[in-house]
Design an enzyme around this catalytic site. Structure first.
Site, mmCIF file in Angstrom:
data_model
loop_
_atom_site.group_PDB
_atom_site.id
_atom_site.type_symbol
_atom_site.label_atom_id
_atom_site.label_comp_id
_atom_site.label_asym_id
_atom_site.label_seq_id
_atom_site.Cartn_x
_atom_site.Cartn_y
_atom_site.Cartn_z
ATOM 1 N N GLU A 283 41.080 32.754 36.009
ATOM 2 C CA GLU A 283 40.180 32.362 34.924
ATOM 3 C C GLU A 283 40.568 31.021 34.315
ATOM 4 O O GLU A 283 39.710 30.186 34.044
ATOM 5 C CB GLU A 283 40.138 33.440 33.833
ATOM 6 C CG GLU A 283 39.349 34.682 34.226
ATOM 7 C CD GLU A 283 40.163 35.707 34.995
ATOM 8 O OE1 GLU A 283 41.360 35.442 35.260
ATOM 9 O OE2 GLU A 283 39.622 36.782 35.322
ATOM 10 N N HIS B 217 39.399 46.764 28.043
ATOM 11 C CA HIS B 217 38.089 46.427 28.618
ATOM 12 C C HIS B 217 36.921 46.779 27.708
ATOM 13 O O HIS B 217 35.815 46.983 28.191
ATOM 14 C CB HIS B 217 37.896 47.137 29.966
ATOM 15 C CG HIS B 217 38.791 46.668 31.053
ATOM 16 N ND1 HIS B 217 40.105 47.043 31.148
ATOM 17 C CD2 HIS B 217 38.567 45.821 32.081
ATOM 18 C CE1 HIS B 217 40.657 46.472 32.209
ATOM 19 N NE2 HIS B 217 39.744 45.717 32.797
#
Lengths: 334, 331
Positions: free
Chosen positions: B60, B129
């Site tokens: 990322e 998450h």
């Protein structure tokens, strides 16, 4: 190289006179690693650097007066006084910045190489950074992306043996930093960073490899910073006086001077004349910077956003906003 | 006017922008052959090929940074982060780099980049998450943050975000992807300006402010309140930075009561900002202090019972609304 040396010496002096603020990282001793790599860049190539970027800006041909004005925090500076010592740039010369977070410019430079690839440009990217950056995640992610995507880029490590006060030996499992390229099936090599001709030769060759073969590379240029990490660091507690003295005998400028005189391309008179010209240039740059106007406070909010529609978007944020924001809405460019 | 899912609306906007501007390209993990972890980009790799729909490794920081660099050279990358939780490893590129470039370099270079990413909870995805982290970005000058709650807004705001010259965080929501709504693609190109909130239900008794999926919850709450004779005005912020305070203020001046609901943690949250603005601008109009609802201030637990207890579900929002109305002597 002579210009960088003199510019940095005078920058140090101006810093001690409090005409320059913030952090200030000098490149004295590293001139050959910078100039040897920047000089071969062509009209379509892009350049990225770390915060030790004064030499990079001068090597790429930026006006010394505008560079000094940036250090002085003046509106006539290369970044309008918004960037300072660490954030020089010269868009016309495709120098896209000195960057302040160690390793941060590597993925960005890879993205620039991606854009060159995307648009079918025959240009390449040179991304300079220090030895400390090779231990960041950004270094490894950027090298991997460049390898996976066959990007036209040279990653140049300016290995001056210390990340602030931490030596390469203390910081890196593999102290021959160029070898890290192997992990990405990337070409890596090490050259004497105090030999401007060696750096020039290697960079020229690697640029061809990037442009023609779409192969990225890792170039380690070994050099030494004569001064501390920044002007605030005397640079003496983590390394010995002997070590510093020894490296000073390997002065890249004296070395090239000797080479050029031996080869007959320069004579002693030329060198003296060059030094006089450089002295005058730097003195002129300081005069220009000192006389230049400071940015006006009315421009405080300029350029935070670059989109023409931004002022209208933010106008609705005005109501009952904090004081800064109310000012902001008025100040934004449309 | 056909009904489409939020996912389809996003895909349509991406497809049309890819067609409109050759400098637009998509980049992210699993967005190509795999068709996207949440299938937003399904079919686009096949249609546009690997140059326009670039698959990335799990890096990322690397590929968000590459987006910044590509944008600095004039491309318009639309970077997908699989979920907002994973953007934390790229925060340096978003906050320290993308947000700074325009001003730090004296306005000489721009970063016209979009980062699309979903947040939200509700599927037992647990602590790492299930977060709603948009406030991190809404806090940062130099970034824009939008958070559409309907397919039409997702379509229109994504188009505007891609055409914007500044870095835009485009916050989606996992639960929204399958929800449907009308999308009129016949009138103009459908772009919706960034920075304009929307009154999604009119009412005169209480203003309920929210964004993203929470807007839908608030609409349900409004329907329930209507059964008690209370007409709630529901405002979808749509954009968090810039924040359309005007629309909120105008409504609160009418209703004199304000409740703000968000899926993130309310402490230092979107609701904190709205409450501060409303108190400053509507001090004399308010019947009671602004009320707030957010997620329980814990990492999201796994067990369904605990997850439901932690989330700002309709029952909590309704209870807060009724409490506020009771405090004002209504109900």
């Amino acid at each position: 190289m002579v210009l960088i040396r003199r510019f940095e010496e005078r920058t140090e002096e101006q810093y001690t006179r409090a005409r320059i603020g913030g952090y200030c990282h000098l490149a004295i001793g590293e001139e050959a690693a910078t100039v040897g790599a920047v000089d071969p860049l062509g009209d379509h190539d892009y350049l990225f650097a770390s915060y030790r970027d004064h030499g990079t800006a001068l090597a790429v041909g930026s006006d010394p007066g505008a560079v000094m004005a940036e250090l002085f925090g003046k509106a006539a500076g290369v970044a309008g006084g918004y960037g300072g010592s660490m954030h020089l740039l010269d868009v016309e010369r495709r120098f896209l910045g000195g960057w302040g977070i160690v390793g941060g410019q590597l993925p960005i430079a890879a993205g620039a190489a991606l854009a060159l690839d995307y648009t079918g440009s025959d240009g390449a990217v040179l991304c300079q950074f220090g030895d400390g950056a090779t231990n960041t995640g950004a270094f490894h992610e950027a090298l991997n992306l460049a390898a996976v995507w066959n990007l036209p880029i040279i990653f140049q490590i300016t290995n001056n043996l210390y990340g602030m006060g931490t030596s390469v030996a203390m910081a890196s499992g593999e102290t021959e930093l160029w070898k890290r390229a192997a992990a990405y099936e990337m070409h890596g090599e090490r050259v004497d960073g105090n030999d401007v001709l060696a750096v020039h030769e290697a960079t020229t060759r690697l640029l061809t490899m990037a442009r023609r073969d779409r192969r990225p590379s890792l170039l380690e240029t070994c050099t030494y910073r004569w001064r501390g990490h920044s002007v605030a660091d005397a640079g003496k507690v983590y390394r010995s006086a002997d070590e510093i003295a020894e490296w000073r005998t390997r002065d890249p400028i004296a070395r090239f001077e000797h080479q050029a005189i031996e080869a007959g391309t320069l004579d002693v008179g030329d060198v003296s004349e060059l030094r006089r010209e450089v002295d005058a240039t730097v003195t002129e740059a300081i005069k220009f910077a000192a006389a230049a106007a400071t940015p006006t406070v009315a421009n405080l909010y300029d350029n935070v956003y670059g989109d023409p529609g931004t002022a209208a978007q933010f106008a609705r944020m005005d109501t009952a906003g904090p004081f800064g924001e109310r000012r902001e809405t008025r100040g934004w460019r449309t | 006017m056909a009904d489409v899912t939020y996912r389809e609306a996003l895909r349509l906007a991406l497809d049309e922008e890819l067609a409109r501007d050759p400098n637009v390209f998509l980049m992210g993990e699993e967005i190509g052959r795999f068709e996207g972890s949440y299938k937003v980009t399904a079919g686009l790799w096949k249609k546009w090929g690997p140059k326009r729909v670039r698959e990335t490794p799990i890096s990322e920081e690397g590929f968000v940074g590459a987006g910044v660099g590509a944008a600095m050279l004039g491309l318009r990358p639309v970077v997908e982060i699989m979920t907002v939780n994973f953007i934390l490893v790229a925060m340096d590129m978003v906050v320290n780099h993308a947000a700074k470039v325009s001003q730090m370099f004296g306005g000489k270079v721009k970063v016209p980049m979009v980062i699309r990413t979903p947040g939200g909870a509700g599927a037992q995805l647990t602590a790492q998450h299930s977060q709603s982290l948009e406030v991190f970005f809404a806090h940062t000058p130099g970034l824009k943050v939008v958070s559409p709650a309907s397919p039409a807004d997702a379509y229109g705001l994504l188009k505007s975000a891609i055409r914007d010259d500044d870095p835009v965080l485009f916050m989606e929501n996992l639960v929204l992807y399958n929800l449907t709504g009308p999308l009129d693609t016949t009138a103009g190109d459908g772009a919706i300006p960034i920075g304009v909130a929307k009154v999604v239900r009119e009412g005169g008794d209480i203003t309920i402010v929210s964004h993203s999926y929470t807007v839908r919850r608030c609409l349900t709450v409004a329907d329930r309140l209507a059964q008690s004779g209370i007409e709630a005005e529901v405002i979808d912020l749509r954009s968090l930075r810039p924040l359309d305070v005007d629309t909120v203020i105008e409504s609160v001046r009418k209703t004199s009561r304000c409740l703000v609901a968000e899926e993130g943690w309310a402490t230092f949250g979107i609701s904190a900002e709205i409450a501060a603005r409303v108190h400053r601008a509507c001090f004399d109009d308010l019947d009671a202090p602004v009320e707030r609802v957010g997620s329980a201030e814990v990492p999201m637990p796994y067990a369904k019972s605990l997850e439901l207890a932690a989330m700002p579900l309709e029952e909590k929002i309704e209870a807060a609304a009724r409490g506020l109305l009771a405090e004002c002597g209504v109900l």
